[in-house]
Design a protein around this motif. Sequence first.
Motif, PDB file in Angstrom:
ATOM      1  N   PRO A  12      -3.531  54.916 -32.627  1.00  0.00           N
ATOM      2  CA  PRO A  12      -3.633  53.696 -33.448  1.00  0.00           C
ATOM      3  C   PRO A  12      -4.546  52.638 -32.849  1.00  0.00           C
ATOM      4  O   PRO A  12      -5.116  51.819 -33.578  1.00  0.00           O
ATOM      5  CB  PRO A  12      -2.181  53.187 -33.502  1.00  0.00           C
ATOM      6  CG  PRO A  12      -1.344  54.380 -33.202  1.00  0.00           C
ATOM      7  CD  PRO A  12      -2.136  55.189 -32.231  1.00  0.00           C
ATOM      8  N   THR A  13      -4.704  52.648 -31.532  1.00  0.00           N
ATOM      9  CA  THR A  13      -5.534  51.643 -30.874  1.00  0.00           C
ATOM     10  C   THR A  13      -7.000  52.047 -30.836  1.00  0.00           C
ATOM     11  O   THR A  13      -7.894  51.243 -31.121  1.00  0.00           O
ATOM     12  CB  THR A  13      -5.039  51.403 -29.432  1.00  0.00           C
ATOM     13  OG1 THR A  13      -3.666  51.024 -29.464  1.00  0.00           O
ATOM     14  CG2 THR A  13      -5.856  50.309 -28.765  1.00  0.00           C
ATOM     15  N   LEU A  14      -7.273  53.307 -30.492  1.00  0.00           N
ATOM     16  CA  LEU A  14      -8.645  53.737 -30.233  1.00  0.00           C
ATOM     17  C   LEU A  14      -9.360  54.298 -31.453  1.00  0.00           C
ATOM     18  O   LEU A  14     -10.584  54.161 -31.570  1.00  0.00           O
ATOM     19  CB  LEU A  14      -8.648  54.780 -29.109  1.00  0.00           C
ATOM     20  CG  LEU A  14      -8.104  54.289 -27.761  1.00  0.00           C
ATOM     21  CD1 LEU A  14      -8.003  55.446 -26.781  1.00  0.00           C
ATOM     22  CD2 LEU A  14      -8.987  53.184 -27.200  1.00  0.00           C
ATOM     23  N   ALA A  15      -8.624  54.932 -32.364  1.00  0.00           N
ATOM     24  CA  ALA A  15      -9.268  55.524 -33.545  1.00  0.00           C
ATOM     25  C   ALA A  15     -10.025  54.477 -34.369  1.00  0.00           C
ATOM     26  O   ALA A  15     -11.162  54.735 -34.795  1.00  0.00           O
ATOM     27  CB  ALA A  15      -8.233  56.244 -34.409  1.00  0.00           C
ATOM     28  N   PRO A  16      -9.469  53.287 -34.627  1.00  0.00           N
ATOM     29  CA  PRO A  16     -10.236  52.275 -35.368  1.00  0.00           C
ATOM     30  C   PRO A  16     -11.511  51.856 -34.645  1.00  0.00           C
ATOM     31  O   PRO A  16     -12.534  51.565 -35.294  1.00  0.00           O
ATOM     32  CB  PRO A  16      -9.259  51.102 -35.480  1.00  0.00           C
ATOM     33  CG  PRO A  16      -7.907  51.719 -35.364  1.00  0.00           C
ATOM     34  CD  PRO A  16      -8.074  52.838 -34.388  1.00  0.00           C
ATOM     35  N   LEU A  17     -11.484  51.829 -33.315  1.00  0.00           N
ATOM     36  CA  LEU A  17     -12.671  51.454 -32.553  1.00  0.00           C
ATOM     37  C   LEU A  17     -13.779  52.500 -32.718  1.00  0.00           C
ATOM     38  O   LEU A  17     -14.952  52.159 -32.895  1.00  0.00           O
ATOM     39  CB  LEU A  17     -12.324  51.285 -31.080  1.00  0.00           C
ATOM     40  CG  LEU A  17     -11.347  50.152 -30.741  1.00  0.00           C
ATOM     41  CD1 LEU A  17     -11.056  50.130 -29.244  1.00  0.00           C
ATOM     42  CD2 LEU A  17     -11.916  48.808 -31.189  1.00  0.00           C
ATOM     43  N   ALA A  53     -13.355  57.375 -25.730  1.00  0.00           N
ATOM     44  CA  ALA A  53     -12.040  57.052 -26.286  1.00  0.00           C
ATOM     45  C   ALA A  53     -10.994  58.049 -25.786  1.00  0.00           C
ATOM     46  O   ALA A  53      -9.859  57.677 -25.470  1.00  0.00           O
ATOM     47  CB  ALA A  53     -12.093  57.053 -27.813  1.00  0.00           C
ATOM     48  N   GLY A  54     -11.386  59.317 -25.715  1.00  0.00           N
ATOM     49  CA  GLY A  54     -10.462  60.328 -25.214  1.00  0.00           C
ATOM     50  C   GLY A  54     -10.086  60.103 -23.759  1.00  0.00           C
ATOM     51  O   GLY A  54      -8.928  60.257 -23.375  1.00  0.00           O
ATOM     52  N   VAL A  55     -11.068  59.732 -22.944  1.00  0.00           N
ATOM     53  CA  VAL A  55     -10.788  59.435 -21.535  1.00  0.00           C
ATOM     54  C   VAL A  55      -9.857  58.240 -21.420  1.00  0.00           C
ATOM     55  O   VAL A  55      -8.897  58.247 -20.635  1.00  0.00           O
ATOM     56  CB  VAL A  55     -12.104  59.162 -20.767  1.00  0.00           C
ATOM     57  CG1 VAL A  55     -11.804  58.611 -19.375  1.00  0.00           C
ATOM     58  CG2 VAL A  55     -12.917  60.438 -20.652  1.00  0.00           C
ATOM     59  N   ALA A  56     -10.128  57.202 -22.212  1.00  0.00           N
ATOM     60  CA  ALA A  56      -9.256  56.025 -22.196  1.00  0.00           C
ATOM     61  C   ALA A  56      -7.834  56.401 -22.609  1.00  0.00           C
ATOM     62  O   ALA A  56      -6.855  55.946 -22.010  1.00  0.00           O
ATOM     63  CB  ALA A  56      -9.816  54.944 -23.121  1.00  0.00           C
TER      64      ALA A  56
END
Length: 216
Positions: A12-17, A53-56
């Motif tokens: 929910p946090t990274l997908a929109p970015l 994003a995956g690493v984060a």
Amino acid sequence: MGDVNYRFEAIPTLAPLVALVCVFLAVRAVLGNGPRWGWRFIPIRVVTAGYLAGVAGFTFFPFQIMYGKYADHVVWYNQINWYFLISLDPSAIPNVIMTVPLGILLPLVSGKVISSRRAAAFGAVFSVVIEVSQVLGCVLFNNYRGADVNDVLVNAFGCLLGYWMVRMAIRIPFLGDALRYLALPGSALAIRPKGVGVVAEGVGVKGVQSGQEGRL
């Protein structure tokens, strides 16, 4: 501040970015803001954004902000594993795998990673940034994140493996052509103009006329 316990999940946090990055790239391509922002280079930029994003998500999420009774009260420096190599175990394998894509992407997006030494150094710096950020998360938000000096070693090795994979791939004609086509302008694998020299690993080669080689 009282008792605080906020939990942020990765998707929910990274997908929109990542979605915003895709929209931004599409808008730049439609507007035609220079050759560097054409449709041809969108795939590698999207893959890079998705990888970061995956690493984060792997290293920081679920991200928790905890104070009061919810806080992890372990002293921050006790959250760091200082034992270099002694505590290395099979759990290091995911950290090696995590930075293999980084080693693959670097020659496609950067013009500075043109040797094994630079690839390993970049992987180490990348890892140090992650480890320091995790410790800062522990200090500022009282969560359970920690750091491990061995992660720097295995992340650098993973990045080096990815870089070697690219060096082997470009020797296969159709793979090499595809990678050079997708590489961002100015990167190590970008197609060079005719007459521009090629820098091999540790060796300078001047006067290359093919116009099809990068600097890797």
